[in-house]
Design an enzyme around this catalytic site. Sequence first.
Site, PDB file in Angstrom:
ATOM      1  N   CYS A  76       0.868  -1.166   0.129  1.00 43.11           N
ATOM      2  CA  CYS A  76       0.007   0.080  -0.096  1.00 43.11           C
ATOM      3  C   CYS A  76       0.825   1.163   0.065  1.00 43.11           C
ATOM      4  CB  CYS A  76      -0.868  -0.028   1.220  1.00 43.11           C
ATOM      5  SG  CYS A  76      -1.886   1.520   1.519  1.00 43.11           S
ATOM      6  N   CYS A 226      -4.795   6.195  -3.894  1.00 41.83           N
ATOM      7  CA  CYS A 226      -4.123   4.846  -3.852  1.00 41.83           C
ATOM      8  C   CYS A 226      -2.445   4.864  -4.545  1.00 41.83           C
ATOM      9  CB  CYS A 226      -4.837   3.755  -4.806  1.00 41.83           C
ATOM     10  SG  CYS A 226      -3.964   2.112  -4.878  1.00 41.83           S
TER      11      CYS A 226
END
Length: 288
Positions: A76, A226
């Site tokens: 992530c 993201c």
Amino acid sequence: MSQFSFTKMHGLGNSYIYVNMFEEQIPEEDLALVAEKVSNINTGIGADGMILICPSDVAPVKMRMFNNDGSEGKSCGNGLRCVAKYAYEHKLVEDTVFTIETLAGIVTAEVTVEEGKVTLAKIDMGAPRLTRAEIPMLGEGETPFIRENFLYNNHRYAFTAVSMGNPHAVIFVDDVEQAPLTTLGPVLETHEMFPERVNVEFIEILNEEEMNFRVWERGSGVTQACGTGACAAVVASILNGKMERGKEITVHLAGGDLMIAWTEEGNVLMKGPAEVICHGVYEYKIEA
């Protein structure tokens, strides 16, 4: 009743509950359910998921990331920047350049510090994976998937598949605000061609150095940002001849901007902010 201390942080609006596993304990068998509970906006703290900052045998710290549906992800980008900030400010590391272990491999972080606080974090995300086997997706293992058509609602969408430690399907559109984010997003996420599901990005090229970006994240749905998706979007743009490799590209996400570069040497660099929202103690009960 069990409890643990947490810090809620966000990178461009992509928020997670961060738990310092150097000090806290959550049973392994409870992690998925705890992540789902604590992420719930009505009955928990509310977040896109939970991230554990853990001891590591191969780096100063290890990151484990759980989506808000309880599934565990391999990497992530926004989470890595927040882990870098937390690790430096809580003296888990001493240097401004250090490594972080993830399920996708080891990455290098560099933090910018002003008056003892991290204001910016740059992450070397490593090289993108481009073959079907690496992404992963079905089909000839060593073949890349660049600008292939996908038929949805009688409309053909061309997408490029890229892995940045987690899988991404990048689609170019004329206007991200009109993109079928909440309809095509979940359809592609769960399509059988992606055995581990996939993150779906919609990209609007503004010029040679800027793009607009919207994302449907695997396991979380629509999010404000993201980091790995922004990296994948830049790689896909270069593979499709829309941008130039080696240049720093500004990616405009719903939550703010990231600076991304796919270097000539092969790695992708991501630079952006990380911010603390609050600290607290979360109580939970796992039903037998």
